[in-house]
Write an enzyme that holds these catalytic residues in place. Sequence first.
Site, short mmCIF file in Angstrom:
data_model
loop_
_atom_site.label_atom_id
_atom_site.label_comp_id
_atom_site.label_asym_id
_atom_site.label_seq_id
_atom_site.Cartn_x
_atom_site.Cartn_y
_atom_site.Cartn_z
N ASN A 126 0.80 -1.22 0.00
CA ASN A 126 0.00 0.00 0.00
C ASN A 126 0.84 1.28 0.00
O ASN A 126 0.67 2.16 -0.84
CB ASN A 126 -0.95 0.00 1.19
CG ASN A 126 -2.02 -1.07 1.08
OD1 ASN A 126 -1.72 -2.25 1.21
ND2 ASN A 126 -3.25 -0.67 0.82
N LYS A 130 1.16 3.84 -3.17
CA LYS A 130 0.23 4.96 -3.08
C LYS A 130 0.81 6.26 -2.50
O LYS A 130 0.26 7.32 -2.74
CB LYS A 130 -0.99 4.56 -2.22
CG LYS A 130 -1.84 3.47 -2.84
CD LYS A 130 -3.04 3.17 -1.94
CE LYS A 130 -3.93 2.10 -2.54
NZ LYS A 130 -5.12 1.84 -1.69
N SER A 215 -2.25 4.70 11.10
CA SER A 215 -3.42 4.09 11.71
C SER A 215 -3.00 2.97 12.66
O SER A 215 -2.31 3.22 13.65
CB SER A 215 -4.38 3.60 10.62
OG SER A 215 -5.64 3.26 11.15
N ASP A 292 -10.87 13.09 9.32
CA ASP A 292 -10.72 11.64 9.44
C ASP A 292 -11.99 11.06 10.05
O ASP A 292 -12.39 11.43 11.15
CB ASP A 292 -9.52 11.35 10.33
CG ASP A 292 -9.06 9.91 10.30
OD1 ASP A 292 -9.94 9.02 10.33
OD2 ASP A 292 -7.85 9.68 10.29
N HIS A 325 -8.59 9.97 6.39
CA HIS A 325 -7.77 8.85 6.85
C HIS A 325 -7.05 8.12 5.71
O HIS A 325 -6.18 7.31 5.96
CB HIS A 325 -8.68 7.83 7.60
CG HIS A 325 -7.93 6.88 8.46
ND1 HIS A 325 -7.34 7.24 9.65
CD2 HIS A 325 -7.70 5.55 8.34
CE1 HIS A 325 -6.78 6.19 10.23
NE2 HIS A 325 -6.97 5.15 9.44
#
Length: 327
Positions: A126, A130, A215, A292, A325
Site C-alpha cells: 500500500n 500509493k 493508523s 478523518d 484517513h
Amino acid sequence: GTSIPHSLSMTSVALLALRPFSLASRLNSISSVHALTHNHRAFLPARLSSASLSRSLTTRASVDMAPAKEMSKNKMFGGFNKKFSHASACLSCEMKFSVFLPPGATEGAKVPVVYYLSGLTCTDDNVIQKSNLQRQAAELGIAVVCPDTSPRGHNVEGEADSYDFGVGAGFYLDATVQKWKHWRMYEYVTSELPAVLASNLPELDLSRSSIMGHSMGGHGAITIGLKNPTKYKSISAFSPICNPINVPWGKKVFGGYLGEDESTWKEYDACELIKSFSGDKLPILVDQGTADNFLAEQLKPETLEAAAKAANYPVTIRMQEGYDHSY
C-alpha cells in the site's frame, strides 16, 4: 500552510514546498521527513556498527536463516523498490516485505533506515504504491522498509471474518491466546525482520533506524518505539490509534489476541506506556487529519496529548485541516 518545526533540517524545509495531493502523500512530505531527519539524529555517527548490531540480533530466526528471495525490482527516483519473501520462524509462514533503496545505496555506502508500519487490511504494497514517499527518501538517501501487517496462510478459524481482526490486522503485538499463537508481529518487527535485513541487505545501516506508521501502524510505531527507545532515532505516526484499550478496535483485538485480563493490554497502549515510561525520552511526532472519519471513535489523539502532558513526555500532534484517513 503548515508550520515548520525548528528541529527540521534545511533539506526538510525545502521538501515541505512540495504539493502532494492527498493526506498521506502530503503528510509524507512532512511527517516522514521528520522521521528521517528529526533532530538530525538519523544522520549522527552510529554508536554501534552495523556488524555489531547484526551480531546482537539473536532471535530464533537468526540461526540457520534461509535467505530472503527477491520477488521484484522497479526503479523509481533513481533508486529501487524491491519486494522480498522469506520463511518466518516466529510467524511460522512465508512473509513478504518491501524495501525502497535510495540511489547509491551499496555495502560500501550504507544508508539509514525507516520502518513504515501499515494499517488495517494493508499489505507491504500500500505505502509503496500509493504514498510517493520514495521521492523524499531518494533525496535524503534513506531506505524505507515496509513489512506486511500479519501472518498469512494459517487458515485459523475466523481469521478472515472481519477486516479488523486476524489476517491484515496483526496490531504489532505478540498474541498470548493459544488460537492466535502465530500472531507475533511485535517480535517480527523488532527482532526477526531486522535480522533478515542484516543477512540479506548489506547496504542498510540498521544502527541508524527510525520507525513510523499509519493508523494501526501508527499505533505500532509509537508503542514499539516507546518499548525500544534505544533501537530507533525517531518515532512518527499518521492518524495513529492512540489509546486502543479504550476504543472499539483495540478492545476487539486485545481481547481476542491477549485474553480477558485487561491489565495485560496496557503493554501495547501508547498512553499507558507513556504514563509508566522511564529513561531517555525519544520525541514523537503525529500528524492527524481533521476530516478523518475514525478520529472521534477510534483514534483519539487527545488522549495521547493528555498522557504526554501529564508525564512531561515530548509529543507533538499537528492537526491537518480537511484531510481524511486515506491515502
